[in-house]
Design a protein around this motif. Structure first.
Motif, PDB file in Angstrom:
ATOM      1  N   THR A 574     -26.717  69.981 -13.805  1.00  0.00           N
ATOM      2  CA  THR A 574     -27.373  69.487 -12.825  1.00  0.00           C
ATOM      3  C   THR A 574     -28.904  69.530 -13.036  1.00  0.00           C
ATOM      4  O   THR A 574     -29.558  68.762 -12.946  1.00  0.00           O
ATOM      5  N   PHE A 575     -29.320  70.918 -13.179  1.00  0.00           N
ATOM      6  CA  PHE A 575     -30.813  71.263 -13.168  1.00  0.00           C
ATOM      7  C   PHE A 575     -31.257  71.432 -14.585  1.00  0.00           C
ATOM      8  O   PHE A 575     -32.423  71.726 -14.735  1.00  0.00           O
ATOM      9  N   GLY A 576     -30.504  71.424 -15.501  1.00  0.00           N
ATOM     10  CA  GLY A 576     -30.756  72.010 -16.971  1.00  0.00           C
ATOM     11  C   GLY A 576     -31.009  73.464 -17.235  1.00  0.00           C
ATOM     12  O   GLY A 576     -30.725  74.256 -16.228  1.00  0.00           O
ATOM     13  N   GLU A 577     -31.649  73.692 -18.425  1.00  0.00           N
ATOM     14  CA  GLU A 577     -31.949  75.179 -18.587  1.00  0.00           C
ATOM     15  C   GLU A 577     -32.794  75.768 -17.924  1.00  0.00           C
ATOM     16  O   GLU A 577     -33.005  76.968 -17.885  1.00  0.00           O
ATOM     17  N   ALA A 578     -33.628  75.045 -17.050  1.00  0.00           N
ATOM     18  CA  ALA A 578     -34.712  75.718 -16.141  1.00  0.00           C
ATOM     19  C   ALA A 578     -33.887  76.698 -15.023  1.00  0.00           C
ATOM     20  O   ALA A 578     -34.507  77.429 -14.463  1.00  0.00           O
ATOM     21  N   PHE A 579     -32.604  76.469 -14.604  1.00  0.00           N
ATOM     22  CA  PHE A 579     -31.796  76.929 -13.639  1.00  0.00           C
ATOM     23  C   PHE A 579     -31.349  78.429 -14.280  1.00  0.00           C
ATOM     24  O   PHE A 579     -30.878  78.501 -15.523  1.00  0.00           O
ATOM     25  N   THR A 580     -31.489  79.426 -13.645  1.00  0.00           N
ATOM     26  CA  THR A 580     -31.138  80.770 -14.123  1.00  0.00           C
ATOM     27  C   THR A 580     -30.529  81.479 -13.024  1.00  0.00           C
ATOM     28  O   THR A 580     -30.618  81.290 -11.812  1.00  0.00           O
ATOM     29  N   MET A 581     -29.454  82.419 -13.381  1.00  0.00           N
ATOM     30  CA  MET A 581     -28.671  83.230 -12.591  1.00  0.00           C
ATOM     31  C   MET A 581     -28.536  84.715 -12.983  1.00  0.00           C
ATOM     32  O   MET A 581     -28.480  84.969 -14.389  1.00  0.00           O
ATOM     33  N   HIS A 582     -28.928  85.584 -12.209  1.00  0.00           N
ATOM     34  CA  HIS A 582     -29.026  86.945 -12.435  1.00  0.00           C
ATOM     35  C   HIS A 582     -27.907  87.869 -11.490  1.00  0.00           C
ATOM     36  O   HIS A 582     -27.680  87.594 -10.469  1.00  0.00           O
ATOM     37  N   VAL A 583     -27.189  88.853 -12.207  1.00  0.00           N
ATOM     38  CA  VAL A 583     -26.397  89.516 -11.729  1.00  0.00           C
ATOM     39  C   VAL A 583     -26.796  91.065 -11.611  1.00  0.00           C
ATOM     40  O   VAL A 583     -26.866  91.461 -12.758  1.00  0.00           O
ATOM     41  N   ASP A 584     -26.953  91.627 -10.495  1.00  0.00           N
ATOM     42  CA  ASP A 584     -27.668  93.121 -10.493  1.00  0.00           C
ATOM     43  C   ASP A 584     -26.173  93.822  -9.438  1.00  0.00           C
ATOM     44  O   ASP A 584     -25.873  93.433  -8.395  1.00  0.00           O
ATOM     45  N   SER A 585     -25.835  94.910  -9.957  1.00  0.00           N
ATOM     46  CA  SER A 585     -24.735  95.810  -9.396  1.00  0.00           C
ATOM     47  C   SER A 585     -24.896  97.277  -9.594  1.00  0.00           C
ATOM     48  O   SER A 585     -25.339  97.590 -10.670  1.00  0.00           O
ATOM     49  N   GLU A 586     -24.558  97.954  -8.653  1.00  0.00           N
ATOM     50  CA  GLU A 586     -24.787  99.515  -8.949  1.00  0.00           C
ATOM     51  C   GLU A 586     -23.373  99.886  -8.237  1.00  0.00           C
ATOM     52  O   GLU A 586     -22.885  99.606  -7.226  1.00  0.00           O
ATOM     53  N   LEU A 587     -22.730 100.559  -8.891  1.00  0.00           N
ATOM     54  CA  LEU A 587     -21.297 101.114  -8.531  1.00  0.00           C
ATOM     55  C   LEU A 587     -21.295 101.912  -7.241  1.00  0.00           C
ATOM     56  O   LEU A 587     -22.243 102.808  -6.933  1.00  0.00           O
ATOM     57  N   ASP A 588     -20.263 101.623  -6.435  1.00  0.00           N
ATOM     58  CA  ASP A 588     -20.367 102.102  -4.956  1.00  0.00           C
ATOM     59  C   ASP A 588     -21.543 101.493  -4.051  1.00  0.00           C
ATOM     60  O   ASP A 588     -21.610 102.073  -3.016  1.00  0.00           O
ATOM     61  N   LYS A 589     -22.375 100.659  -4.375  1.00  0.00           N
ATOM     62  CA  LYS A 589     -23.433 100.364  -3.527  1.00  0.00           C
ATOM     63  C   LYS A 589     -23.526  98.964  -3.384  1.00  0.00           C
ATOM     64  O   LYS A 589     -24.076  98.556  -2.465  1.00  0.00           O
ATOM     65  N   GLY A 590     -22.798  97.984  -4.468  1.00  0.00           N
ATOM     66  CA  GLY A 590     -22.774  96.591  -4.005  1.00  0.00           C
ATOM     67  C   GLY A 590     -23.249  95.988  -5.271  1.00  0.00           C
ATOM     68  O   GLY A 590     -23.708  96.200  -6.113  1.00  0.00           O
ATOM     69  N   THR A 591     -23.079  94.489  -4.852  1.00  0.00           N
ATOM     70  CA  THR A 591     -23.605  93.604  -5.986  1.00  0.00           C
ATOM     71  C   THR A 591     -24.440  92.712  -5.317  1.00  0.00           C
ATOM     72  O   THR A 591     -24.212  91.995  -4.307  1.00  0.00           O
ATOM     73  N   LYS A 592     -25.345  92.159  -6.286  1.00  0.00           N
ATOM     74  CA  LYS A 592     -26.380  91.076  -5.996  1.00  0.00           C
ATOM     75  C   LYS A 592     -26.369  89.907  -7.185  1.00  0.00           C
ATOM     76  O   LYS A 592     -26.575  90.222  -8.165  1.00  0.00           O
ATOM     77  N   VAL A 593     -26.091  88.487  -6.483  1.00  0.00           N
ATOM     78  CA  VAL A 593     -26.167  87.462  -7.170  1.00  0.00           C
ATOM     79  C   VAL A 593     -27.343  86.615  -7.065  1.00  0.00           C
ATOM     80  O   VAL A 593     -27.373  86.284  -5.637  1.00  0.00           O
ATOM     81  N   THR A 594     -28.253  86.493  -7.646  1.00  0.00           N
ATOM     82  CA  THR A 594     -29.641  85.885  -7.578  1.00  0.00           C
ATOM     83  C   THR A 594     -29.595  84.505  -8.476  1.00  0.00           C
ATOM     84  O   THR A 594     -29.183  84.534  -9.514  1.00  0.00           O
ATOM     85  N   MET A 595     -29.915  83.311  -7.624  1.00  0.00           N
ATOM     86  CA  MET A 595     -30.034  81.972  -8.457  1.00  0.00           C
ATOM     87  C   MET A 595     -31.511  81.405  -8.134  1.00  0.00           C
ATOM     88  O   MET A 595     -31.865  81.518  -6.939  1.00  0.00           O
ATOM     89  N   TYR A 596     -32.066  81.041  -9.367  1.00  0.00           N
ATOM     90  CA  TYR A 596     -33.255  80.181  -9.164  1.00  0.00           C
ATOM     91  C   TYR A 596     -33.122  78.815  -9.626  1.00  0.00           C
ATOM     92  O   TYR A 596     -32.919  78.546 -10.747  1.00  0.00           O
ATOM     93  N   ILE A 597     -33.203  77.924  -8.424  1.00  0.00           N
ATOM     94  CA  ILE A 597     -32.755  76.639  -8.527  1.00  0.00           C
ATOM     95  C   ILE A 597     -34.262  75.773  -8.655  1.00  0.00           C
ATOM     96  O   ILE A 597     -35.017  75.833  -7.640  1.00  0.00           O
ATOM     97  N   PRO A 598     -34.190  75.008  -9.638  1.00  0.00           N
ATOM     98  CA  PRO A 598     -35.504  73.978  -9.642  1.00  0.00           C
ATOM     99  C   PRO A 598     -35.501  72.960  -9.170  1.00  0.00           C
ATOM    100  O   PRO A 598     -34.452  72.166  -9.141  1.00  0.00           O
ATOM    101  N   ILE A 599     -36.114  72.605  -7.953  1.00  0.00           N
ATOM    102  CA  ILE A 599     -36.168  71.610  -7.083  1.00  0.00           C
ATOM    103  C   ILE A 599     -37.172  70.476  -7.466  1.00  0.00           C
ATOM    104  O   ILE A 599     -38.298  70.790  -7.348  1.00  0.00           O
ATOM    105  N   ARG A 600     -36.526  69.153  -7.842  1.00  0.00           N
ATOM    106  CA  ARG A 600     -37.764  68.120  -7.856  1.00  0.00           C
ATOM    107  C   ARG A 600     -38.090  67.574  -6.586  1.00  0.00           C
ATOM    108  O   ARG A 600     -37.054  66.829  -6.081  1.00  0.00           O
ATOM    109  N   GLU A 601     -39.247  67.356  -6.408  1.00  0.00           N
ATOM    110  CA  GLU A 601     -39.591  66.917  -4.987  1.00  0.00           C
ATOM    111  C   GLU A 601     -39.547  65.576  -5.277  1.00  0.00           C
ATOM    112  O   GLU A 601     -40.163  64.716  -6.194  1.00  0.00           O
ATOM    113  N   GLU A 602     -39.153  64.753  -4.138  1.00  0.00           N
ATOM    114  CA  GLU A 602     -38.840  63.293  -4.140  1.00  0.00           C
ATOM    115  C   GLU A 602     -40.140  62.592  -3.673  1.00  0.00           C
ATOM    116  O   GLU A 602     -40.740  63.099  -2.740  1.00  0.00           O
TER     117      GLU A 602
END
Length: 602
Positions: A574-602
């Motif tokens: 949908t957004f091309g290679e400009a979209f990125t997703m990162h996954v960070d996690s630490e054992l017994d402390k949880g997981t965080k998924v971060t998405m950077y979505i480029p939005i084209r202003e209309e």
């Protein structure tokens, strides 16, 4: 032109194209070979002609050198012979006395000098010697009636003669014939002159040796009878030429001399091979002019005969090639005729081309294909009949999705009437999820709608399991109207519930911020987290251009990347290679998924 050729080629059959290509591939190399052969052969002939001309020039130079050396030998004898010089000097002294003894001695000296001149020259050589002493005293081997030696002092070159130092000589040519009896047969003469010096008294006389021009012409003609030969002096003036010479070069001598380094030069509309050699004694130039056509006439005759034989053999082999190719390609024509009949709908015809080559294999494969096509047609006829029956049964059993939503709403209303709001809320959430799943026309929804869907999803999941999950949101209001693909958070939340929290109590935090044209979305949980090995595997899978999830499991403990991979692929599409997703996690402390979505202003 190119389009016209393509149009013509489109109407040709395969056989004609093969024949044209084969003939072209034969004719073009033959033409190129003949052309190169002719070109290289002419160069070789020209080079050989130049070598031959240089050899002739060298031989002519040797003959002329011998003549010039004889003339210089005569001068050297007059200059260096002690007895002869003493007689000349005594003659000068006796000329000034007028007694009987002086006259007698003068007579004796004159006789000795005349005998010496007759001795050093042969009668058949036609060499004329002039010794001009001071006080107008002179000696010659020719008659005074033939030429007056005192006239030499009137010549323009005599001034240069006085300036010569030591034993230097001056060569004089071209020069009009001075001997009267020789003028009829000789148009010019060639002379060499030198001042006679005494170490005490200086110049006491002059000596000149002369030969007639016919002798030079004979040397040029005898060795070069088949082409033109010129002899030029230092000023590029014509001295002599061979007998067959017929060109009028009065206006081109300078050009010939200056451009003699060229191989070929055009003179009077005709090409000549030019070669030059400088004479070793006089510094004059010998120039050879050979007609170019004459130089290459022999090789041209050979080339014509070779070309004739090669052309005959080429035509014979070309006809043989056309015959053999036609016999071979006619089998393709038969196969083409069979294909045309099949194209018209006749599937019963078969090719009769036999053999063991590729065309026979193609014919056999074509027949097998026709058999297979007939089988497939029969099978398709039967399959279509069965398919129509199955479709009819499917239409009869088909349920309208709107009917399903209406039934769910009716169930919810009845549950509310029975005062069970939790069940009614669960049915409402399920209805919303199903409606969003079935609605294929809503690919993009607002971020606010996406959040509401996941609220309904959490409600349903909390009703399924014993321990409750708290959904927290820290989303800025400006992110609500932003359009995103539907159901991008649900796979991530599902991973967090099943693999991270694993039926335990916990929370899931959704953050959303919009800054500089980028929508940043975080999904954070306080679940079990992951080991570094599993986290590295997930990150590697997400970074691949074509993710491979065949080795990943969607069951058991840990965090699965199948849902993340699907979301990542959808967002990149949908957004091309400009979209990125990162996954960070630490054992017994949880997981965080971060998405950077480029939005084209209309």
């Amino acid at each position: 032109m190119k389009t016209h050729m393509k149009r013509m080629a489109s109407f040709l059959s395969f056989r004609d194209k093969v024949l044209i290509i084969a003939i072209t591939c034969l004719i073009l190399p033959a033409i190129i070979t003949f052309t190169i052969y002719n070109y290289l052969t002419k160069d070789a002939v020209k080079e050989q002609a130049n070598i031959s001309a240089q050899n002739e020039l060298k031989l002519t130079d040797e003959y002329l050198k011998k003549v010039f050396e004889d003339m210089l030998y005569t001068l050297n004898f007059i200059q260096l012979d002690t007895e002869f010089n003493a007689i000349l000097k005594d003659s000068i002294n006796n000329n000034m006395k007028h007694d009987v003894a002086a006259d007698y001695e003068k007579f004796i000296n004159d006789q000795k000098i005349q005998q010496t001149l007759d001795t050093i020259t042969l009668k058949d050589q036609e060499v004329y010697i002039t010794i001009l002493l001071n006080h107008e005293k002179y000696y010659t081997n020719y008659s005074f009636r033939e030429f007056n030696p005192l006239d030499i002092k009137k010549e323009s070159w005599f001034i240069i003669l006085n300036r010569l130092k030591g034993y230097r000589s001056i060569w004089i040519a071209p020069q009009p014939t001075m001997i009267v009896s020789e003028r009829k047969n000789n148009s010019f003469q060639l002379s060499v002159a030198r001042p006679l010096r005494d170490s005490n008294s200086g110049v006491y006389g002059y000596a000149m040796v002369t030969i007639m021009g016919n002798r030079i012409n004979e040397i040029l003609s005898s060795e070069n009878a088949d082409h033109n030969m010129l002899l030029l002096n230092e000023q590029n003036q014509l001295i002599a030429k061979n007998q067959p010479f017929h060109l009028n070069l009065s206006k081109q001598l300078n050009e010939i001399a200056e451009n003699s380094s060229k191989d070929v030069m055009t003179i009077e509309g005709k090409e000549y091979l030019i070669n030059t050699r400088e004479l070793s004694i006089t510094g004059w130039k010998l120039i050879s002019l050979i007609p170019y056509d004459h130089a290459i006439s022999k090789i041209n005759s050979i080339f014509k005969r070779v070309f004739l034989f090669q052309s005959l053999f080429f035509i014979a082999f070309l006809l043989l090639l056309i015959y053999l190719l036609s016999r071979l390609l006619n089998r393709l024509v038969e196969l083409r005729n069979v294909a045309k009949k099949v194209q018209k709908g006749d599937l019963s015809i078969r090719s009769i081309v036999k053999g063991h080559d590729e065309i026979a294999t193609l014919s056999s494969s074509f027949n097998q294909m026709l058999d297979k096509v007939n089988e497939v047609i029969e099978e398709n006829t039967l399959t279509q009949s069965r398919k129509r029956e199955a479709e009819l049964a499917m239409l009869q059993a088909q349920i309208n999705p709107h009917f399903l939503f209406n039934v769910l709403n009716s169930i919810r209303m009845k549950v509310l009437l029975k005062r069970d709001p939790e069940s009614a809320e669960m049915i409402s959430s399920l209805s919303k999820l199903l409606r969003m799943t079935f609605d294929k026309h809503k690919e993009m929804i607002t971020f606010q709608d996406e959040l509401e869907i996941n609220k309904d999803y959490i409600r349903i999941m909390n009703m399924r399991q014993r321990n409750q999950i708290e959904l927290r949101m820290a989303v800025s209001v400006e992110t609500y109207p932003i359009k995103v693909p539907r159901l991008i958070l649900q796979p991530i939340i599902e991973n967090a519930i099943i693999h991270g929290l694993s039926d335990r109590e916990g929370f899931i935090l959704i953050k959303g911020n919009y800054l500089n044209g980028v929508l940043m979305v975080e999904v954070d949980d306080n679940g079990a987290g992951m080991k570094m090995e599993q986290l590295s595997a997930i990150r590697e899978t997400l970074n691949k251009s074509v993710p491979d999830t065949s080795t990943l499991s969607d069951s058991g403990k840990g965090f699965s990347s199948i849902g993340l991979t699907n979301v990542n692929e959808r967002m990149k599409l949908t957004f091309g290679e400009a979209f990125t997703m990162h996954v960070d996690s630490e054992l017994d402390k949880g997981t965080k998924v971060t998405m950077y979505i480029p939005i084209r202003e209309e």
